[in-house]
Scaffold this active site. Structure first.
Site, PDB file in Angstrom:
ATOM      1  N   LEU A  17      19.475  10.564  30.482  1.00  0.00           N
ATOM      2  CA  LEU A  17      20.593  10.889  30.029  1.00  0.00           C
ATOM      3  C   LEU A  17      20.883  12.448  29.979  1.00  0.00           C
ATOM      4  CD1 LEU A  17      20.639   8.741  26.793  1.00  0.00           C
ATOM      5  CD2 LEU A  17      21.471   7.905  29.030  1.00  0.00           C
ATOM      6  N   LYS A  60       8.922   0.031  30.587  1.00  0.00           N
ATOM      7  CA  LYS A  60       8.273   0.435  29.323  1.00  0.00           C
ATOM      8  C   LYS A  60       9.010  -0.124  27.948  1.00  0.00           C
ATOM      9  CE  LYS A  60       5.151   3.988  30.748  1.00  0.00           C
ATOM     10  NZ  LYS A  60       4.744   5.644  30.617  1.00  0.00           N
ATOM     11  N   GLY A 120       1.694   8.352  26.251  1.00  0.00           N
ATOM     12  CA  GLY A 120       0.435   8.433  25.230  1.00  0.00           C
ATOM     13  C   GLY A 120       0.931   8.908  23.953  1.00  0.00           C
ATOM     14  N   CYS A 128       0.605  16.196  32.306  1.00  0.00           N
ATOM     15  CA  CYS A 128      -0.773  15.454  32.277  1.00  0.00           C
ATOM     16  C   CYS A 128      -0.930  15.053  33.528  1.00  0.00           C
ATOM     17  CB  CYS A 128      -0.915  14.810  31.162  1.00  0.00           C
ATOM     18  SG  CYS A 128      -0.146  13.308  31.200  1.00  0.00           S
ATOM     19  N   ASP A 163       7.488  14.104  28.526  1.00  0.00           N
ATOM     20  CA  ASP A 163       6.251  14.832  29.242  1.00  0.00           C
ATOM     21  C   ASP A 163       6.876  15.927  30.050  1.00  0.00           C
ATOM     22  OD1 ASP A 163       7.469  13.436  31.399  1.00  0.00           O
ATOM     23  OD2 ASP A 163       5.666  12.230  31.703  1.00  0.00           O
ATOM     24  N   CYS A 165      13.857  28.495  21.457  1.00  0.00           N
ATOM     25  CA  CYS A 165      13.476  29.745  21.074  1.00  0.00           C
ATOM     26  C   CYS A 165      12.071  30.287  21.402  1.00  0.00           C
ATOM     27  CB  CYS A 165      13.645  30.008  19.480  1.00  0.00           C
ATOM     28  SG  CYS A 165      15.159  30.112  18.800  1.00  0.00           S
ATOM     29  N   CYS A 178      15.026  26.903  17.124  1.00  0.00           N
ATOM     30  CA  CYS A 178      14.816  25.678  17.931  1.00  0.00           C
ATOM     31  C   CYS A 178      13.777  25.624  19.165  1.00  0.00           C
ATOM     32  CB  CYS A 178      16.242  25.319  18.591  1.00  0.00           C
ATOM     33  SG  CYS A 178      16.591  26.201  19.974  1.00  0.00           S
ATOM     34  N   ARG A 186       0.830  -1.194  -0.079  1.00  0.00           N
ATOM     35  CA  ARG A 186      -0.078  -0.086   0.152  1.00  0.00           C
ATOM     36  C   ARG A 186       0.778   1.217   0.071  1.00  0.00           C
ATOM     37  NH1 ARG A 186      -2.418  -4.192  -0.331  1.00  0.00           N
ATOM     38  NH2 ARG A 186      -4.637  -4.451   0.170  1.00  0.00           N
ATOM     39  N   ARG A 204      -4.627   5.289  27.920  1.00  0.00           N
ATOM     40  CA  ARG A 204      -4.133   6.208  26.605  1.00  0.00           C
ATOM     41  C   ARG A 204      -2.685   5.567  25.982  1.00  0.00           C
ATOM     42  NH1 ARG A 204      -2.711   8.062  30.933  1.00  0.00           N
ATOM     43  NH2 ARG A 204      -0.832   9.139  31.387  1.00  0.00           N
TER      44      ARG A 204
END
Ligand code: ZN
Length: 242
Positions: free
Chosen positions: A103, A79, A34, A179, A123, A168, A165, A7, A66
């Site tokens: 890191l 994870k 999420g 969240c 996050d 800025c 960047c 496809r 989520r």
């Protein structure tokens, strides 16, 4: 391979050459929440060659609403380990490297300088600044995405030796919220993750991104999309000193 990606290959903008280009790319994904979960999932199924995944969190019950790569039996596991296993079940040709620690900017630079692109799905503000600086100094393009409440945003920086960047755009006091305390509707980070991957695929296939140096702001409640042009900030601590 032809049948698997038929496809894609049928698209005149992609073809065999485009699909082959995808196979040769390495993407660094920071954060497997999420936003990072759907981003990684679609990169794996689309036929990317290698992923470097960085997240040090364990899977918590509050993630399940989520973070679609995880299920109840994954609770308490790292994870990165669970994501690697699940992505390889989707695509056994995919190479996956994992990093389960936070890191420094220098360490990020060392690793991402060997990659093709960075997806910043983190996050928190501090991590965003670190990865932004590392990507800028390594001349590796980056897409930042974030989501909170009913709002999401993303922006692409090519980092080809000049600004703007991420630094800025935001002063030190902004986007300190995440969240965790503010909440987020489950689908909002999902959509932002898919948009980041979509934009990345476009760039790899040689289709011009309309979000380079442009911050796209989405408000689900009003269903409005706004675009803001980002100009280099002459006082930016990262890109104005080079
Ligand atoms: Zn800057």
């Amino acid at each position: 391979m032809n049948n698997r990606y038929s496809r894609h290959i049928s698209l005149k903008e992609v073809g065999d050459q485009g699909q082959d280009r995808l196979l040769k790319k390495t993407i660094f994904i920071l954060g497997l929440g999420g936003i990072g979960s759907p981003a990684a999932l679609y990169l794996a199924s689309s036929g990317i060659g290698r992923l470097v995944l960085n997240d040090f969190d364990l899977i918590d019950e509050s993630n399940l609403s989520r973070q679609i790569l995880f299920n109840e039996s994954d609770l308490g596991n790292l994870k990165v380990d669970v994501v690697k296993k699940k992505l390889n079940a989707i695509n056994s040709n995919l190479k996956v490297d994992t990093i389960d620690e936070k890191l420094s900017v220098n360490e990020y630079s060392k690793i991402i300088s060997k990659t093709s692109f960075v997806l910043d799905c983190s996050d928190n503000f501090e991590t965003r600044l670190s990865i932004s600086q590392a990507a800028y100094e390594s001349n590796i393009p980056i897409i930042h995405g974030s989501a909170i409440r009913f709002e999401g945003q993303l922006v692409v920086f090519l980092n080809n030796g000049k600004g703007p960047c991420y630094s800025c755009v935001y002063s030190d006091n902004e986007w300190l919220e995440n969240c965790q305390g503010n909440g987020v509707l489950s689908t909002v980070p999902g959509l932002i993750g898919l948009m980041m991957t979509s934009e990345l695929l476009k760039i790899i296939f040689g289709i011009k991104s309309q979000l380079v140096n442009i911050l796209l702001l989405w408000d689900l409640k009003d269903n409005t999309w706004k675009k803001l042009n980002i100009k280099p900030n002459p006082n930016c601590k990262i890109c104005s000193r080079c």
